[in-house]
Design a protein around this motif. Structure first.
Motif, PDB file in Angstrom:
ATOM      1  N   ILE A 141       0.816  -1.216   0.000  1.00 46.67           N
ATOM      2  CA  ILE A 141       0.000   0.000   0.000  1.00 46.67           C
ATOM      3  C   ILE A 141       0.854   1.272   0.000  1.00 46.67           C
ATOM      4  N   PRO A 142       1.950   1.355   0.803  1.00 44.94           N
ATOM      5  CA  PRO A 142       2.787   2.566   0.710  1.00 44.94           C
ATOM      6  C   PRO A 142       3.341   2.797  -0.688  1.00 44.94           C
ATOM      7  N   THR A 143       3.668   1.718  -1.377  1.00 50.49           N
ATOM      8  CA  THR A 143       4.175   1.856  -2.746  1.00 50.49           C
ATOM      9  C   THR A 143       3.132   2.494  -3.647  1.00 50.49           C
ATOM     10  N   LEU A 144       1.868   2.102  -3.503  1.00 55.11           N
ATOM     11  CA  LEU A 144       0.797   2.702  -4.303  1.00 55.11           C
ATOM     12  C   LEU A 144       0.629   4.181  -3.962  1.00 55.11           C
ATOM     13  N   PHE A 145       0.738   4.521  -2.684  1.00 55.30           N
ATOM     14  CA  PHE A 145       0.652   5.932  -2.289  1.00 55.30           C
ATOM     15  C   PHE A 145       1.754   6.753  -2.964  1.00 55.30           C
ATOM     16  N   PHE A 146       2.987   6.235  -2.912  1.00 53.08           N
ATOM     17  CA  PHE A 146       4.106   6.960  -3.518  1.00 53.08           C
ATOM     18  C   PHE A 146       3.935   7.075  -5.031  1.00 53.08           C
ATOM     19  N   GLN A 152      -0.006 -11.963  -5.880  1.00 62.26           N
ATOM     20  CA  GLN A 152       0.758 -11.763  -7.108  1.00 62.26           C
ATOM     21  C   GLN A 152       0.103 -10.711  -7.993  1.00 62.26           C
ATOM     22  N   GLY A 153      -1.246 -10.652  -7.956  1.00 59.35           N
ATOM     23  CA  GLY A 153      -1.950  -9.649  -8.743  1.00 59.35           C
ATOM     24  C   GLY A 153      -1.579  -8.233  -8.333  1.00 59.35           C
ATOM     25  N   VAL A 154      -1.458  -7.998  -7.025  1.00 57.93           N
ATOM     26  CA  VAL A 154      -1.038  -6.672  -6.547  1.00 57.93           C
ATOM     27  C   VAL A 154       0.370  -6.361  -7.040  1.00 57.93           C
ATOM     28  N   ASN A 155       1.261  -7.359  -6.994  1.00 56.06           N
ATOM     29  CA  ASN A 155       2.627  -7.150  -7.478  1.00 56.06           C
ATOM     30  C   ASN A 155       2.659  -6.850  -8.974  1.00 56.06           C
ATOM     31  N   ILE A 156       1.760  -7.494  -9.730  1.00 55.78           N
ATOM     32  CA  ILE A 156       1.687  -7.222 -11.165  1.00 55.78           C
ATOM     33  C   ILE A 156       1.276  -5.772 -11.414  1.00 55.78           C
ATOM     34  N   ILE A 157       0.292  -5.271 -10.645  1.00 57.82           N
ATOM     35  CA  ILE A 157      -0.140  -3.885 -10.784  1.00 57.82           C
ATOM     36  C   ILE A 157       1.032  -2.940 -10.529  1.00 57.82           C
ATOM     37  N   ILE A 158       1.774  -3.202  -9.449  1.00 62.44           N
ATOM     38  CA  ILE A 158       2.906  -2.343  -9.097  1.00 62.44           C
ATOM     39  C   ILE A 158       3.997  -2.429 -10.160  1.00 62.44           C
ATOM     40  N   THR A 159       4.240  -3.634 -10.671  1.00 67.86           N
ATOM     41  CA  THR A 159       5.242  -3.801 -11.719  1.00 67.86           C
ATOM     42  C   THR A 159       4.869  -3.019 -12.965  1.00 67.86           C
ATOM     43  N   LEU A 160       3.590  -3.077 -13.364  1.00 63.38           N
ATOM     44  CA  LEU A 160       3.135  -2.311 -14.525  1.00 63.38           C
ATOM     45  C   LEU A 160       3.276  -0.812 -14.289  1.00 63.38           C
ATOM     46  N   PHE A 161       2.979  -0.387 -13.060  1.00 62.70           N
ATOM     47  CA  PHE A 161       3.164   1.019 -12.710  1.00 62.70           C
ATOM     48  C   PHE A 161       4.613   1.431 -12.954  1.00 62.70           C
ATOM     49  N   SER A 217       8.402   4.627 -15.570  1.00 57.45           N
ATOM     50  CA  SER A 217       9.804   4.829 -15.950  1.00 57.45           C
ATOM     51  C   SER A 217       9.896   5.405 -17.360  1.00 57.45           C
ATOM     52  N   VAL A 218       9.078   4.882 -18.289  1.00 52.83           N
ATOM     53  CA  VAL A 218       9.065   5.396 -19.659  1.00 52.83           C
ATOM     54  C   VAL A 218       8.494   6.816 -19.699  1.00 52.83           C
ATOM     55  N   ALA A 219       7.381   7.027 -18.980  1.00 54.62           N
ATOM     56  CA  ALA A 219       6.732   8.338 -19.001  1.00 54.62           C
ATOM     57  C   ALA A 219       7.615   9.411 -18.368  1.00 54.62           C
ATOM     58  N   ILE A 229      15.007  -0.432 -11.950  1.00 50.38           N
ATOM     59  CA  ILE A 229      15.658  -1.428 -11.084  1.00 50.38           C
ATOM     60  C   ILE A 229      14.613  -2.188 -10.271  1.00 50.38           C
ATOM     61  N   ARG A 230      13.587  -1.479  -9.806  1.00 48.41           N
ATOM     62  CA  ARG A 230      12.565  -2.131  -8.980  1.00 48.41           C
ATOM     63  C   ARG A 230      11.669  -3.058  -9.790  1.00 48.41           C
ATOM     64  N   THR A 231      11.536  -2.808 -11.093  1.00 49.35           N
ATOM     65  CA  THR A 231      10.635  -3.626 -11.909  1.00 49.35           C
ATOM     66  C   THR A 231      10.982  -5.110 -11.866  1.00 49.35           C
TER      67      THR A 231
END
Length: 242
Positions: A57-62, A139-148, A153-155, A197-199
């Protein structure tokens, strides 16, 4: 913002949301460190779901805070080009929809983890800090964060460097303006690098837990989450004297 005088409520709401997300994410991350240290020192035994929530959840906030900065940069770039497609309202709507979908999916996966996989919480094969393989909901939450991370990073590379280019076009360069430019370049270089790096680390974490490495949390969150956040705050809060 384009038409800034008429959009002061939007600017205020975005700035307020930015600081709330940064503060809430920092508090949750601090609580996570307290909880995980207490667990490893055998002071208490936190619930698996609570710890899992404190991790993601903190990762989503950031990331929401980062998306607000990205919105300003995108609005600056498309405003300079006088785009009729990517208007301020369009960009704001895209940002709101992306964040809303991410939070709804994350909360949905957490709900599934509570009511579908809760019987696994007391299973001997599953440790409290997630040492075993995550459920598909987690794993679904991790996939969302990975896509973020991939998208951001590109944007950030695209719109960040466009902001740098626009800033360089401004005449009458002063020492204060050069200092702002150096800070901006530092920001648009460091944040995408940390995201990239985090991806793979986040993706690997879906299948293999890093929790067995007692030293992993501090350098991971310190260098790849707290450091870019501090750099962003350092850049955004800097006010030149002239």
């Amino acid at each position: 913002l384009r038409g800034a005088s008429a959009r002061q409520p939007i600017r205020f709401a975005l700035n307020f949301c930015f600081y709330v997300c940064v503060f809430a994410g920092a508090v949750c991350r601090f609580v996570y460190f307290v909880v995980i240290v207490g667990f490893r020192e055998d002071w208490w035994s936190p619930d698996h779901l609570a710890l899992f929530t404190l991790i993601d959840i903190p990762t989503l906030f950031f990331l929401t805070a980062y998306s607000i900065v990205l919105f300003y940069w995108a609005d600056l770039y498309h405003g300079k080009r006088q785009s009729r497609v990517f208007t301020t309202d369009m960009l704001l709507g895209i940002g709101v929809v992306i964040n809303a979908v991410a939070y709804l999916l994350a909360l949905g996966f957490i709900w599934v983890d509570v009511f579908v996989f809760s019987n696994l919480a007391d299973d001997d094969s599953r440790t409290i800090d997630g040492a075993a393989t995550l459920t598909w909901a987690e794993q679904g939450v991790n996939i969302i964060i990975t896509l973020f991370y991939v998208v951001f990073s590109v944007a950030y590379l695209i719109y960040g460097w466009q902001a740098v280019s626009l800033f360089r076009e401004v005449p009458a360069v002063t020492p204060e303006r050069r200092a702002v430019l150096r800070r901006l370049i530092l920001m648009v270089t460091t944040i995408p690098l940390c995201f990239l790096i985090r991806t793979p680390i986040t993706f690997i974490g879906m299948f293999w837990s890093f929790s067995s490495l007692w030293w992993f949390d501090l350098p991971y969150y310190g260098l790849l989450e707290i450091l870019p956040l501090l750099i962003m705050m350092f850049v955004l809060l800097y006010r030149p004297q002239s």
